[in-house]
Structure formats: structure tokens, C-alpha cells
Design an enzyme around this catalytic site. Structure first.
Site, mmCIF file in Angstrom:
data_model
loop_
_atom_site.group_PDB
_atom_site.id
_atom_site.type_symbol
_atom_site.label_atom_id
_atom_site.label_comp_id
_atom_site.label_asym_id
_atom_site.label_seq_id
_atom_site.Cartn_x
_atom_site.Cartn_y
_atom_site.Cartn_z
ATOM 1 N N ARG A 3 -6.527 -1.912 -16.363
ATOM 2 C CA ARG A 3 -6.891 -3.189 -15.544
ATOM 3 C C ARG A 3 -5.974 -4.201 -16.552
ATOM 4 N NH1 ARG A 3 -7.831 -6.068 -11.052
ATOM 5 N NH2 ARG A 3 -9.895 -7.261 -10.996
ATOM 6 N N THR B 222 -3.983 -4.079 -2.174
ATOM 7 C CA THR B 222 -3.969 -3.230 -3.063
ATOM 8 C C THR B 222 -3.322 -1.799 -2.330
ATOM 9 O OG1 THR B 222 -5.585 -4.248 -4.077
ATOM 10 C CG2 THR B 222 -5.412 -1.936 -5.023
ATOM 11 N N GLU C 163 -2.845 -7.693 -7.040
ATOM 12 C CA GLU C 163 -3.836 -8.354 -6.437
ATOM 13 C C GLU C 163 -3.481 -9.038 -4.974
ATOM 14 O OE1 GLU C 163 -7.449 -10.707 -6.165
ATOM 15 O OE2 GLU C 163 -6.743 -8.737 -6.905
ATOM 16 N N GLY D 215 -9.486 -5.242 -1.725
ATOM 17 C CA GLY D 215 -10.468 -6.144 -2.135
ATOM 18 C C GLY D 215 -11.579 -5.652 -2.404
#
Length: 581
Positions: free
Chosen positions: A96, A396, A416, A479
Site C-alpha cells: 500500500r 481498482t 485510486e 472502493g
């Protein structure tokens, strides 16, 4: 031997050659499911050359960075769940993005007020330190068998020779054209005379091909140090914009890039109806939240209930799980989240009493108190729950791969928003993320920005075992709707007995502790919806497509079935190795 179970067949193109594209395939060797035919072909090519599932997953991911650049790429980050067949264990790789060292809880405040969300997105201020390349490197060195040079070769070929733009690609560019026009490097790559390239256009990305070649030759350092790193820092801090356009710069440093580390983390684990489920731990909230909801649902025999009754329970369990997610979950290196308590079966039994099987909650519910179930002698401080939840981008991608040795990868990665920050690194052909907008812009709460912190995610790549062996994988973009897509697909497959392709293609409902439930177009007109409305469920006013899932199913006869979307996102691509590989 390969057979195609046809949910839908469309024509796609690799270069200029049209080929059949099917979202379901069954065979006896390795298998792959992605949203892109080129990416699936890249994975299969690596498997055919003797690479394992980890090698093939990275080949597919690198190709997705070319063909699906608006949802993923080396300018972002992700989460990989890996089943290692020889060791019979599951590991996870957290790559991440992290906040630059200059970040603080006040980064997105201007004179004490939250900055405009969309303005922050299309700026250098939204860019986190990319983790994808470091994650790929960790995966290859620890668990792969091939080098960057080998696994990047298919993607380099697609980037250099080009691929044919389809209608979905053209639509995504059109929807983001205003953002892309702000940045000349982005406009030059993805716009044609200021507009989206029409379907059928051959799109090449020589800058990305060159960057991939640099990685193939120089390894991970070629990204986090040297010319590429300097180009990233310049693009973030001093974004080159079109005349008359002004955007905020960031405060990224070469040290932020050089210091970036991926994390090898223990997966979160729970059981459900005889399955062992392994998911991504924090800072992704996806794994925990899916398992919390399944623990709640375990109290009912869903398959024995009317369909609407079972779906009502699914929505109410999701509502409660999201209340806990929003209150407690964030980067574990900054927040002492009560994960053990949240995953306790006893905690689920207590929370389950709040679900009315005959009536939906009238609005958001409050978080529970998992601390008595923590069995933690240190009694960690109980944080104040967040008062509200910021909307999370739905853009995504997810892929999944297995090999003939039994290794399995379930991998979700992202930049994102569609097109991330909108900033293509000049000369290098990849978009930078806007992942920092996944933080809450103001506190108090566990997910406020801090230096080096990883924003909370909803990505939920999942691997299910039965009797100690892989049974299925599932994951999706979307999301916060990732969590409900994965949860609902598991319920469809495990409880309702649907084949995985049916479970994925079924209409999706997403309740995330809000006043209404998100639905897909046309669902509100179905009899199924009327039955749920009678139970008090309420629908969002604007239906939209939810998720783009990919899955593998390991069948009792030793075959594997790869499953992608049958109608969403332009239909996905499922491939299996032919006999003999």
C-alpha cells in the site's frame, strides 16, 4: 484440455488480431482470471514457460498497467494474498502507498476547514509513495522463480507494439478528459486532439515500455532511486500543467521513495460453513470486515430461507460490520485496532442480536464494543469512533492466478480514482495515484493522515480453503463496495449454492451503514427488490455498476475453473493452461 463455459463471448484484440474472449474456462493446469485479455494472456505465457503463480500474477499486473492504466499501475499500490502449496500456508504482501514524511493530520485542512475533495484529487498533494514495484520485487524474491526481466517481457511487448482501444477504455478517457487535459504529459498519451481516442485506435506507450525495460535491467532500485525517482518527485512537487491551469504540488522527497518498504503480514483468518477463509489484514479493512459480516451470518441457515429474507440478513450484517470498520480500523503501525475482538465468534453472537430478521435498520447503526473479547491484558485505549465516512473511490482492479503446483495468488491493486491524480510522469508513461484521499481529511478518528502512514483500504483479496486445500479465490475492485462484492459473492456461492460464474453475475447490493443501499441498474424494478423493500430496505437514487470480480474455483475432480465478469466492465477474461503444460 480446455472447455469454455460460456456466460458471454465477445471479441477483443491483441495488437490488431481479434480473438474470442470468454469469462469462464475450466482446465487441468494453471489458470488466470483478469479483466483484460492481454493481461490474462501474459500470465498464461509465463505459466507456459514454467513460471509459478506469483511470476504469472506480476506479468498480468504489469500488462494491466498498460491496458487498464486508469485503475492500476506502478504509480500505485496494492495487496497480494498468496497460498504456498509446498508449505501449505498463506502469506500476504502489503505494498500500500504511504504518506510522505511531510504529512500531518492537518495536511488536508486550509484555515481549519477541509479542502475541496476533487481539487485535492487532481494534484500532487494527493499522491502517496508508490508501493507496487517494491511489492512485486518482494513477491518475486521470496516466492517467485523468475526475474523482473522475464515477467515484464509480455507487458513491454504490449506497451511497445500497442493494443487496440475498446469501448470501455474510450469511455473512461472521455469521463476523465477534463482531468487529463490539465496535464500535458497525460493529454499527449491518452487524448487525441483533446478528446478520447475512439474504439479501434491502436495505442502505444513507449514511455512505459522504457520504464519497464529499466526495471528489467536495473531491478527495484531503478524505480526508487535514480532518474525515475527524480522524475516522480518532480511530477508530484511541480506538476507540469496546461496554460492557465494551476494545481497544488506535493511535498514528496527522494528519501520518501528510497525508504519505502513493503510489509509481509499474517493474513486474517476465520471459518465459515466448513471453509477456512484467509484475507488481507490491516491497513486493508477488507479482510476483517468481510469476516466480521460472515461471522454474523453464520447464525442463520441462509439456504433454508426465502431469497429476499437471506439477502436482507446479508445487508444488515454488512451494515453492522461497516459500523465497526469505520470506528476502529486503520494502519496497524499507527492504530491499535481490536482485530481479535472483532473476529471473535462470541462478539458476533452478541452483535447478531441487533439484527431484526423482519425489518431493516432505519439508518446508520453505532459501532459495537469488541474490547471485552480482545483477551488483551494491556487493555488498549478505546478510540473515539469517527462521526462520518468519506466516500471511497471505486476504481481498482483484481486478478487471480494458480499454477499446476497448486500455488494461488489473489491480488488487488490500484491507483485510486479513475486515472489517479491525473498526473502521468513525463517520459515514463505511468499515472500517479491519488491514494492520500483515502485518509479522512479531519479527525478525530483512526484514519487521519500522518507521516509514513498507509491509508485505510477496502481491498479484499480472499483465498478459501476446505479440508486444508484451496477451494476458491475471490476479489474485486470497487472502493468500499469491494467488501460487499466479496461478501455477497461468497454468500451466493457457499450459501445459495450458485456456480461461481452465477455468483459473480448476480445483481449486486451494497449496504455500508448508510441510509440507503447501492444497487445496480434495473434491480429496483425486479420482484426481488419489492420483497426487500417490504422488509424496510431503501435504495440509492442513482444505480450504478458495482465491482468487477475475478475468481478461481478448485473442483473436486482436480480441474480448476477461472471466472471473470460475464457482463460488467466490458466482460472479463478467463484462461487455463492446455493439457501438457
Amino acid at each position: 484440455m480446455t472447455r469454455h463455459l460460456v456466460a458471454a463471448i465477445v471479441l477483443t484484440a491483441i495488437g490488431t488480431v481479434a480473438i474470442a474472449k470468454t469469462p469462464v474456462a475450466t482446465g487441468t493446469g494453471g489458470a488466470v482470471a483478469t479483466i483484460s485479455e492481454q493481461a490474462s494472456q501474459s500470465a498464461l505465457a509465463i505459466l507456459d514457460k514454467g513460471g509459478n503463480a506469483i511470476d504469472a500474477a506480476i506479468a498480468a499486473a504489469a500488462t494491466l498497467g498498460v491496458t487498464d492504466p486508469f485503475s492500476c499501475g506502478i504509480g500505485g499500490g496494492g495487496f497480494m494474498v498468496v497460498y504456498l502449496a509446498r508449505e501449505q500456508r498463506v502469506v500476504t504482501i502489503d505494498h500500500r502507498e504511504t504518506a510522505p514524511a511531510a504529512f500531518s493530520p492537518a495536511t488536508f485542512l486550509d484555515n481549519g476547514k477541509e479542502m475541496d475533495f476533487d481539487t485535492v484529487v487532481a494534484s500532487g498533494q494527493s499522491v502517496g509513495v508508490p508501493g507496487t514495484v517494491r511489492g512485486w520485487d518482494e513477491a518475486l524474491r521470496r516466492y517467485g522463480t523468475m526475474s523482473f526481466k522475464q515477467v515484464l517481457a509480455p507487458a513491454i511487448d504490449v506497451a511497445a507494439k500497442g493494443f487496440t482501444v475498446n469501448a470501455n477504455f474510450s469511455r473512461l478517457v472521455d469521463e476523465n478528459a477534463d482531468k487529463f487535459r490539465r496535464f500535458p504529459a497525460t493529454a499527449a498519451l491518452y487524448l487525441k486532439d483533446g478528446m478520447a481516442p475512439p474504439p479501434g485506435t491502436l495505442l502505444k506507450n513507449p514511455g512505459l515500455a522504457s520504464t519497464y525495460r529499466a526495471l528489467a535491467q536495473g531491478g527495484v532500485k531503478a524505480f526508487y532511486e535514480g532518474p525515475v525517482a527524480r522524475a516522480i518527485v518532480d511530477a508530484v512537487n511541480r506538476p507540469a500543467t496546461a496554460p492557465g491551469v494551476s494545481v497544488r504540488g506535493g511535498k514528496l522527497t527522494l528519501a520518501d521513495l528510497a525508504n519505502y518498504e513493503a510489509r509481509i503480514r499474517q493474513p486474517v483468518r476465520s471459518t465459515y460453513r466448513g471453509y477456512e477463509l484467509y484475507g488481507m489484514p490491516l491497513p486493508s479493512s477488507g479482510g476483517v470486515t468481510v469476516l466480521v459480516a460472515l461471522n454474523l451470518l453464520e447464525g442463520w441457515d441462509l439456504k433454508a430461507l426465502p431469497r429476499a429474507q437471506a439477502e436482507h440478513l446479508y445487508l444488515e450484517a454488512s451494515r453492522l460490520a461497516f459500523a465497526d470498520r469505520n470506528a476502529y480500523l486503520a494502519d496497524p503501525e499507527y492504530v491499535d485496532a481490536p482485530v481479535a475482538g472483532l473476529l471473535s465468534k462470541e462478539y458476533a453472537a452478541q452483535r447478531r442480536k441487533l439484527i431484526d430478521a423482519g425489518r431493516a435498520a432505519t439508518g446508520p447503526v453505532v459501532a459495537g464494543d469488541p474490547y471485552p473479547f480482545q483477551q488483551d491484558a494491556s487493555v488498549p485505549q478505546r478510540p473515539a469512533p469517527t462521526a462520518r465516512l468519506r466516500q471511497e473511490s471505486a476504481h481498482t482492479t483484481h486478478l487471480t492466478v494458480s499454477d499446476k503446483a497448486g500455488n494461488v495468488v489473489s491480488y488487488t491493486f490500484t491507483i485510486e480514482s479513475w486515472g489517479g491524480s491525473g498526473i502521468v510522469v513525463p517520459g515514463h508513461g505511468f499515472l500517479l495515484n491519488n491514494e492520500m484521499t483515502d485518509f479522512e481529511f479531519s479527525g478525530p478518528g483512526p484514519n487521519v493522515p500522518e507521516a509514513g502512514k498507509r491509508p485505510r483500504s477496502s481491498m479484499a483479496p480472499t483465498i478459501a480453503l476446505k479440508d486444508g486445500k484451496p477451494a476458491f479465490t475471490i476479489g474485486s475492485p470497487g472502493g468500499a463496495t469491494i467488501i460487499t462484492t466479496v461478501l455477497q459473492t461468497i454468500v451466493n456461492h457457499v450459501d445459495f449454492g450458485m456456480r461461481m460464474d452465477q455468483a459473480i453475475d448476480a445483481p449486486r447490493l451494497s449496504q455500508r451503514n448508510g441510509p440507503t443501499t447501492d444497487i445496480e441498474p434495473g434491480f429496483d424494478e425486479a420482484a426481488q427488490a419489492d420483497a426487500l423493500v417490504r422488509l424496510g430496505q431503501r435504495w440509492a437514487s442513482e444505480p450504478e455498476e458495482i465491482g468487477a470480480a475475478n475468481a478461481l474455483v478448485f473442483n473436486p475432480d482436480g480441474t480448476v475453473t477461472a471466472v471473470s465478469e460475464g457482463h460488467r466492465h466490458g466482460v472479463g477474461s478467463a484462461l487455463v493452461q492446455k493439457k501438457g503444460h
